[in-house]
Design an enzyme around this catalytic site. Structure first.
Site, mmCIF file in Angstrom:
data_model
loop_
_atom_site.group_PDB
_atom_site.id
_atom_site.type_symbol
_atom_site.label_atom_id
_atom_site.label_comp_id
_atom_site.label_asym_id
_atom_site.label_seq_id
_atom_site.Cartn_x
_atom_site.Cartn_y
_atom_site.Cartn_z
ATOM 1 N N SER A 102 43.727 37.706 38.571
ATOM 2 C CA SER A 102 42.402 37.033 38.746
ATOM 3 C C SER A 102 42.365 35.688 38.470
ATOM 4 O O SER A 102 43.136 34.840 39.301
ATOM 5 C CB SER A 102 41.505 37.606 37.529
ATOM 6 O OG SER A 102 40.336 37.509 37.936
ATOM 7 N N ASP A 242 37.723 46.476 44.049
ATOM 8 C CA ASP A 242 37.983 45.099 43.465
ATOM 9 C C ASP A 242 36.713 44.293 43.852
ATOM 10 O O ASP A 242 36.378 43.997 45.015
ATOM 11 C CB ASP A 242 39.282 44.559 43.856
ATOM 12 C CG ASP A 242 39.824 43.822 42.840
ATOM 13 O OD1 ASP A 242 39.133 43.270 42.124
ATOM 14 O OD2 ASP A 242 41.139 43.841 42.238
ATOM 15 N N HIS A 269 39.028 46.188 39.732
ATOM 16 C CA HIS A 269 39.762 44.911 39.411
ATOM 17 C C HIS A 269 40.873 45.127 38.289
ATOM 18 O O HIS A 269 41.434 44.187 38.055
ATOM 19 C CB HIS A 269 38.827 43.885 38.725
ATOM 20 C CG HIS A 269 39.096 42.491 38.673
ATOM 21 N ND1 HIS A 269 39.691 41.713 39.989
ATOM 22 C CD2 HIS A 269 39.133 41.518 37.726
ATOM 23 C CE1 HIS A 269 39.898 40.344 39.480
ATOM 24 N NE2 HIS A 269 39.503 40.380 38.349
#
Length: 288
Positions: A102, A242, A269
């Site tokens: 991320s 995601d 995610h």
């Protein structure tokens, strides 16, 4: 396995690190966690990769076990890049691999583009390599939710009511669809414990009040025009559902010459939580 912990001095304070080493004599993989302002906590399962190469977990300044200085000027990308450099030098790393998740992929790309020396490969796990593209993706994701949820989120953000219970409930619905699809009862206990290690101030200054609108100092970040400069083996991954969408992840991969792409079909995610065995298998295959 042998575990080593300690602290490294960086600009603004000290950061905590933990090394898991099964004496493989391979160059280590440095894990860059998400956020900004999160911690290594949800990624602790990646220590299992130590049977392939040593794993270095660390908490970025301001969160986790690291110092939490009261200086808002510290929360910017350039300082975090230097933080990684200080960590590399403090641990005496000459060759190493990077796995970012991320926001950690933002940091991984920015670090490599400034200091490529010694980096052997990069894993961009659920990447955020363009804040504008991320924001566009979240608007499309919002449109997949019930209309009342969309309305609540937009109304609360327009009126500055992002601390309201209605907004929190609507955000949870978004998270259950695009962040972690596992039912609450199936999520590991340690995942809930991670909340106490976060620093919302760092997140708010760098990103903003929510995932949906980038209002912080990262709002203009976009390294897509530089991804062709990455010439080490690179792996892009994300979940099928995601918030870091498969479409954008594939786009980033296509801009990187020496790259591979993997989509985790049953994840959002957090595939390292949602499909841990498959995730570790894919990471081991690439890192070996």
């Amino acid at each position: 396995m042998p575990i080593k912990e300690g602290f490294i001095q960086v600009t603004g304070g000290k950061v905590w690190y933990q090394i898991h080493d099964q004496q493989t004599n391979n160059a280590p993989v440095l894990i860059l966690h998400g956020g900004p302002g999160s911690s290594h906590w949800s990624l602790q399962g990646l220590q299992e990769l130590a049977n392939t190469r040593p794993v270095i977990l660390y908490d970025q300044l301001g969160c986790g076990h690291s110092d939490r200085p009261n200086d808002k000027s510290l929360w910017n990308l350039d300082r975090f890049i230097e933080e990684v450099r200080h960590l590399k030098e403090g641990l005496g790393l000459t060759e190493f691999h990077i796995l970012g998740h991320s926001w950690g992929t933002t940091l991984a790309a920015a670090y490599y583009l400034k200091y490529p020396q010694g980096v052997q490969s990069i894993i961009f796990s659920s990447p955020c390599l363009s804040a504008p593209i991320w924001a566009e993706d979240q608007q499309r994701n919002l449109q997949k939710l019930p209309l009342e949820v969309q309305h609540t989120i937009r109304e609360c953000e327009v009126n500055g009511n992002t601390d309201s219970e209605a907004y929190k409930k609507a955000t949870k619905i978004f998270n259950d669809n695009f962040v972690c699809k596992l039912p609450e009862s199936d999520r590991p206990a340690f995942l809930k414990e991670g909340a106490k290690f976060r620093n919302s101030e760092v997140y708010n200054i760098m990103w903003g009040a929510s995932e949906f609108h980038v209002a912080g100092n990262l709002k203009d970040f976009d390294c897509t025009k530089e991804l062709h400069k990455i010439d080490v083996p690179t792996l892009y991954t994300c979940g099928r559902f995601d918030e870091a969408t498969p479409e954008s992840t594939e786009y980033f991969s296509n801009l990187t010459s020496n790259s591979k792409l993997h989509i985790f079909e049953n994840s959002a995610h957090m595939p390292y939580i949602e499909e841990p065995e498959v995730y570790l298998e894919v990471m081991r295959k690439f890192l070996s």
